[in-house]
Design an enzyme around this catalytic site. Structure first.
Site, PDB file in Angstrom:
ATOM      1  N   ASN A 121      20.028 -19.835  -9.005  1.00  0.00           N
ATOM      2  CA  ASN A 121      21.250 -19.594  -9.762  1.00  0.00           C
ATOM      3  C   ASN A 121      20.978 -19.665 -11.260  1.00  0.00           C
ATOM      4  OD1 ASN A 121      20.981 -22.477  -9.189  1.00  0.00           O
ATOM      5  ND2 ASN A 121      23.078 -22.779  -9.904  1.00  0.00           N
TER       6      ASN A 121
ATOM      7  N   ASN B 111      25.934 -19.473 -17.143  1.00  0.00           N
ATOM      8  CA  ASN B 111      26.192 -18.963 -18.478  1.00  0.00           C
ATOM      9  C   ASN B 111      27.366 -19.751 -19.044  1.00  0.00           C
ATOM     10  OD1 ASN B 111      27.590 -16.953 -20.426  1.00  0.00           O
ATOM     11  ND2 ASN B 111      25.576 -16.046 -20.052  1.00  0.00           N
TER      12      ASN B 111
ATOM     13  N   GLU C 146      21.519 -16.095  -4.392  1.00  0.00           N
ATOM     14  CA  GLU C 146      21.420 -14.989  -3.448  1.00  0.00           C
ATOM     15  C   GLU C 146      21.555 -13.647  -4.149  1.00  0.00           C
ATOM     16  OE1 GLU C 146      23.916 -18.277  -1.389  1.00  0.00           O
ATOM     17  OE2 GLU C 146      23.506 -17.577  -3.420  1.00  0.00           O
TER      18      GLU C 146
END
Length: 143
Positions: free
Chosen positions: A45, A48, A58
């Site tokens: 992952n 931001n 994923e």
């Protein structure tokens, strides 16, 4: 699929989680995709400061596959998440709704229904993508 292959894919997802950029949630997730050609592609992952722009592990892995023009099919997915340095030690983490859809796109391109393994402290949860996303919308839905 052998237990050794499953464990190797889960280990790859756990290793990928170490590369997560998650300074806001402090929740690291790694994913490993096993393609029908035998190759493994991983992702972690990436958060931001504008939270909506964050990317799940994923989705990162699927984007790596698709951006390399690979369409061989998706055989299996492993997902591991948790605190930094301890992925897989809490509850099993399943793909979110967005990731289920992204994985479905890749699976449908190869005509597969991949097994999804999610590791947690209580063991490994095993499901098929079609169980996680029944009645999925995909490329065939547009034609």
């Amino acid at each position: 699929m052998t237990l050794e292959k499953r464990d190797a894919l889960i280990a790859a997802a756990r290793d990928a989680a170490r590369g997560a950029y998650a300074p806001y949630s402090n929740f690291h997730v790694g994913a490993a995709l096993l393609l029908t050609d035998g190759s493994v592609v991983t992702g972690a992952n990436v958060e931001n400061a504008s939270y909506g722009l964050s990317l799940c592990a994923e989705t990162v892995a699927a984007a790596k596959v698709l951006s390399a023009a690979r369409r061989s099919g998706l055989e299996a997915v492993a997902v591991v998440g948790g605190a930094p340095g301890a992925p897989g030690e809490g509850a099993a983490v399943t793909p979110c709704g967005r990731c289920r859809q992204v994985l479905n796109e890749l699976a449908q391109l190869g005509g597969t229904d991949p097994v999804v393994w999610c590791e947690g402290a209580q063991g490994v949860l095993e499901l098929r993508l079609s169980e996680l996303l029944p009645h999925a919308f995909g490329p065939a839905s547009l034609g």
